[in-house]
Design a protein around this motif. Sequence first.
Motif, PDB file in Angstrom:
ATOM      1  N   PRO A  27       0.837  -1.200   0.000  1.00 16.21           N
ATOM      2  CA  PRO A  27       0.000   0.000   0.000  1.00 16.21           C
ATOM      3  C   PRO A  27       0.870   1.248   0.000  1.00 16.21           C
ATOM      4  O   PRO A  27       1.992   1.249   0.499  1.00 16.21           O
ATOM      5  CB  PRO A  27      -0.800  -0.125   1.299  1.00 16.21           C
ATOM      6  CG  PRO A  27       0.027  -1.012   2.163  1.00 16.21           C
ATOM      7  CD  PRO A  27       0.743  -1.948   1.229  1.00 16.21           C
ATOM      8  N   ALA A  28       0.324   2.306  -0.569  1.00 17.24           N
ATOM      9  CA  ALA A  28       1.068   3.556  -0.633  1.00 17.24           C
ATOM     10  C   ALA A  28       1.168   4.190   0.749  1.00 17.24           C
ATOM     11  O   ALA A  28       2.117   4.888   1.042  1.00 17.24           O
ATOM     12  CB  ALA A  28       0.393   4.512  -1.605  1.00 17.24           C
ATOM     13  N   TYR A  29       0.189   3.928   1.606  1.00 19.26           N
ATOM     14  CA  TYR A  29       0.174   4.511   2.941  1.00 19.26           C
ATOM     15  C   TYR A  29       0.968   3.636   3.896  1.00 19.26           C
ATOM     16  O   TYR A  29       0.811   2.434   3.914  1.00 19.26           O
ATOM     17  CB  TYR A  29      -1.262   4.638   3.437  1.00 19.26           C
ATOM     18  CG  TYR A  29      -1.356   5.071   4.867  1.00 19.26           C
ATOM     19  CD1 TYR A  29      -1.131   6.386   5.226  1.00 19.26           C
ATOM     20  CD2 TYR A  29      -1.655   4.160   5.874  1.00 19.26           C
ATOM     21  CE1 TYR A  29      -1.214   6.783   6.542  1.00 19.26           C
ATOM     22  CE2 TYR A  29      -1.733   4.553   7.187  1.00 19.26           C
ATOM     23  CZ  TYR A  29      -1.514   5.867   7.510  1.00 19.26           C
ATOM     24  OH  TYR A  29      -1.589   6.259   8.819  1.00 19.26           O
ATOM     25  N   GLN A  30       1.807   4.219   4.682  1.00 20.83           N
ATOM     26  CA  GLN A  30       2.528   3.489   5.710  1.00 20.83           C
ATOM     27  C   GLN A  30       2.127   4.059   7.059  1.00 20.83           C
ATOM     28  O   GLN A  30       2.029   5.273   7.219  1.00 20.83           O
ATOM     29  CB  GLN A  30       4.029   3.611   5.516  1.00 20.83           C
ATOM     30  CG  GLN A  30       4.525   2.852   4.308  1.00 20.83           C
ATOM     31  CD  GLN A  30       6.035   2.913   4.216  1.00 20.83           C
ATOM     32  OE1 GLN A  30       6.677   3.692   4.895  1.00 20.83           O
ATOM     33  NE2 GLN A  30       6.597   2.079   3.369  1.00 20.83           N
ATOM     34  N   ASP A  31       1.899   3.174   8.006  1.00 25.58           N
ATOM     35  CA  ASP A  31       1.473   3.579   9.336  1.00 25.58           C
ATOM     36  C   ASP A  31       2.603   4.351  10.012  1.00 25.58           C
ATOM     37  O   ASP A  31       3.706   3.826  10.160  1.00 25.58           O
ATOM     38  CB  ASP A  31       1.116   2.339  10.155  1.00 25.58           C
ATOM     39  CG  ASP A  31       0.540   2.673  11.504  1.00 25.58           C
ATOM     40  OD1 ASP A  31       0.194   3.854  11.723  1.00 25.58           O
ATOM     41  OD2 ASP A  31       0.423   1.759  12.336  1.00 25.58           O
ATOM     42  N   PRO A  32       2.355   5.597  10.416  1.00 28.06           N
ATOM     43  CA  PRO A  32       3.440   6.358  11.046  1.00 28.06           C
ATOM     44  C   PRO A  32       3.813   5.819  12.421  1.00 28.06           C
ATOM     45  O   PRO A  32       4.869   6.127  12.934  1.00 28.06           O
ATOM     46  CB  PRO A  32       2.876   7.778  11.150  1.00 28.06           C
ATOM     47  CG  PRO A  32       1.398   7.592  11.133  1.00 28.06           C
ATOM     48  CD  PRO A  32       1.139   6.372  10.290  1.00 28.06           C
ATOM     49  N   ALA A  39       4.000   2.506  13.094  1.00 25.85           N
ATOM     50  CA  ALA A  39       4.540   1.156  12.961  1.00 25.85           C
ATOM     51  C   ALA A  39       6.006   1.155  13.374  1.00 25.85           C
ATOM     52  O   ALA A  39       6.699   2.169  13.292  1.00 25.85           O
ATOM     53  CB  ALA A  39       4.402   0.666  11.520  1.00 25.85           C
ATOM     54  N   GLN A  40       6.477  -0.011  13.791  1.00 26.36           N
ATOM     55  CA  GLN A  40       7.859  -0.119  14.222  1.00 26.36           C
ATOM     56  C   GLN A  40       8.765  -0.024  13.007  1.00 26.36           C
ATOM     57  O   GLN A  40       8.590  -0.728  12.020  1.00 26.36           O
ATOM     58  CB  GLN A  40       8.088  -1.446  14.946  1.00 26.36           C
ATOM     59  CG  GLN A  40       9.491  -1.585  15.483  1.00 26.36           C
ATOM     60  CD  GLN A  40       9.664  -2.885  16.240  1.00 26.36           C
ATOM     61  OE1 GLN A  40       8.772  -3.690  16.286  1.00 26.36           O
ATOM     62  NE2 GLN A  40      10.813  -3.087  16.813  1.00 26.36           N
ATOM     63  N   GLN A  41       9.722   0.867  13.072  1.00 25.03           N
ATOM     64  CA  GLN A  41      10.646   1.068  11.972  1.00 25.03           C
ATOM     65  C   GLN A  41      11.795   0.071  12.095  1.00 25.03           C
ATOM     66  O   GLN A  41      12.204  -0.287  13.196  1.00 25.03           O
ATOM     67  CB  GLN A  41      11.200   2.493  12.001  1.00 25.03           C
ATOM     68  CG  GLN A  41      10.130   3.555  11.878  1.00 25.03           C
ATOM     69  CD  GLN A  41       9.427   3.497  10.543  1.00 25.03           C
ATOM     70  OE1 GLN A  41      10.033   3.199   9.527  1.00 25.03           O
ATOM     71  NE2 GLN A  41       8.125   3.756  10.538  1.00 25.03           N
ATOM     72  N   PRO A  42      12.333  -0.398  10.974  1.00 24.49           N
ATOM     73  CA  PRO A  42      13.471  -1.318  11.064  1.00 24.49           C
ATOM     74  C   PRO A  42      14.681  -0.585  11.633  1.00 24.49           C
ATOM     75  O   PRO A  42      14.836   0.620  11.439  1.00 24.49           O
ATOM     76  CB  PRO A  42      13.700  -1.754   9.620  1.00 24.49           C
ATOM     77  CG  PRO A  42      13.062  -0.699   8.790  1.00 24.49           C
ATOM     78  CD  PRO A  42      11.937  -0.143   9.603  1.00 24.49           C
ATOM     79  N   PRO A  43      15.514  -1.306  12.371  1.00 26.49           N
ATOM     80  CA  PRO A  43      16.686  -0.649  12.975  1.00 26.49           C
ATOM     81  C   PRO A  43      17.659  -0.182  11.895  1.00 26.49           C
ATOM     82  O   PRO A  43      17.768  -0.795  10.838  1.00 26.49           O
ATOM     83  CB  PRO A  43      17.300  -1.728  13.865  1.00 26.49           C
ATOM     84  CG  PRO A  43      16.789  -3.011  13.308  1.00 26.49           C
ATOM     85  CD  PRO A  43      15.454  -2.713  12.701  1.00 26.49           C
ATOM     86  N   VAL A  44      18.364   0.901  12.197  1.00 24.93           N
ATOM     87  CA  VAL A  44      19.308   1.454  11.241  1.00 24.93           C
ATOM     88  C   VAL A  44      20.548   0.588  11.185  1.00 24.93           C
ATOM     89  O   VAL A  44      21.044   0.274  10.122  1.00 24.93           O
ATOM     90  CB  VAL A  44      19.662   2.906  11.630  1.00 24.93           C
ATOM     91  CG1 VAL A  44      20.709   3.475  10.706  1.00 24.93           C
ATOM     92  CG2 VAL A  44      18.418   3.761  11.625  1.00 24.93           C
ATOM     93  N   SER A  45      21.027   0.146  12.331  1.00 27.09           N
ATOM     94  CA  SER A  45      22.199  -0.712  12.345  1.00 27.09           C
ATOM     95  C   SER A  45      21.760  -2.165  12.445  1.00 27.09           C
ATOM     96  O   SER A  45      20.585  -2.470  12.454  1.00 27.09           O
ATOM     97  CB  SER A  45      23.099  -0.351  13.532  1.00 27.09           C
ATOM     98  OG  SER A  45      22.419  -0.630  14.729  1.00 27.09           O
ATOM     99  N   GLY A  46      22.694  -3.071  12.540  1.00 25.77           N
ATOM    100  CA  GLY A  46      22.383  -4.483  12.596  1.00 25.77           C
ATOM    101  C   GLY A  46      21.783  -4.929  13.914  1.00 25.77           C
ATOM    102  O   GLY A  46      21.148  -5.957  13.996  1.00 25.77           O
TER     103      GLY A  46
END
Length: 190
Positions: free
Chosen positions: A62-67, A69-76
């Motif tokens: 979907p074009a909409y993303q839940d603001p 929602a848990q974002q993926p981590p930047v580092s490993g």
Amino acid sequence: MFMGYPPPGQDPYGQQPNQDPYGQQPQYGQQPQYGQQPQYQDPYAQPQQPAYQDPYAQPQQPAYQDPYAQQPPVSGTPYPTSGGAYPTSGGAYPNAGYGAPAQPQNTLGLVGMILGIASIPLAFCCSLGLPLGIAGAIVSFLGQNKVKQGLANNEGQAKAGLICSIVGAGLTILVLILTFSLNWGLSTYP
């Protein structure tokens, strides 16, 4: 010729002279809105069919993303590497084994309570209170063992089932004794 100018007869913005920038002329009596292209629908044309969609294709994101929602981590790693408030080794969540954590098995306590409650009124009508009371006591006892093992969380239901089952079985025995004694007493006197 000048180097920076378009050839004669051509618009400096790439449009041909005397040509509508929208590609169509509005019909008589209709004025297109600013920023909209005029629409013409043939009343005798066949209805438009939706485009073919492959049922085995990957679903579109979907074009909409839940603001929230848990974002993926930047580092490993999900924890900061500098000494902070978060632990850097070990897991924050317990190991679940082969899947989701096990659901509590509350069936035995619930069935024991139902049998115990049913044994009380049935003690007076058809003497079914004794077998229901015995079965309810056994099932409630097994339900209490599940609670002690940590596999169930309905200790109150299992305890209520055990108490009601004992009361129902005891009432049935009391009713049977009173019934036999009254029948024996009435049969001995003429």
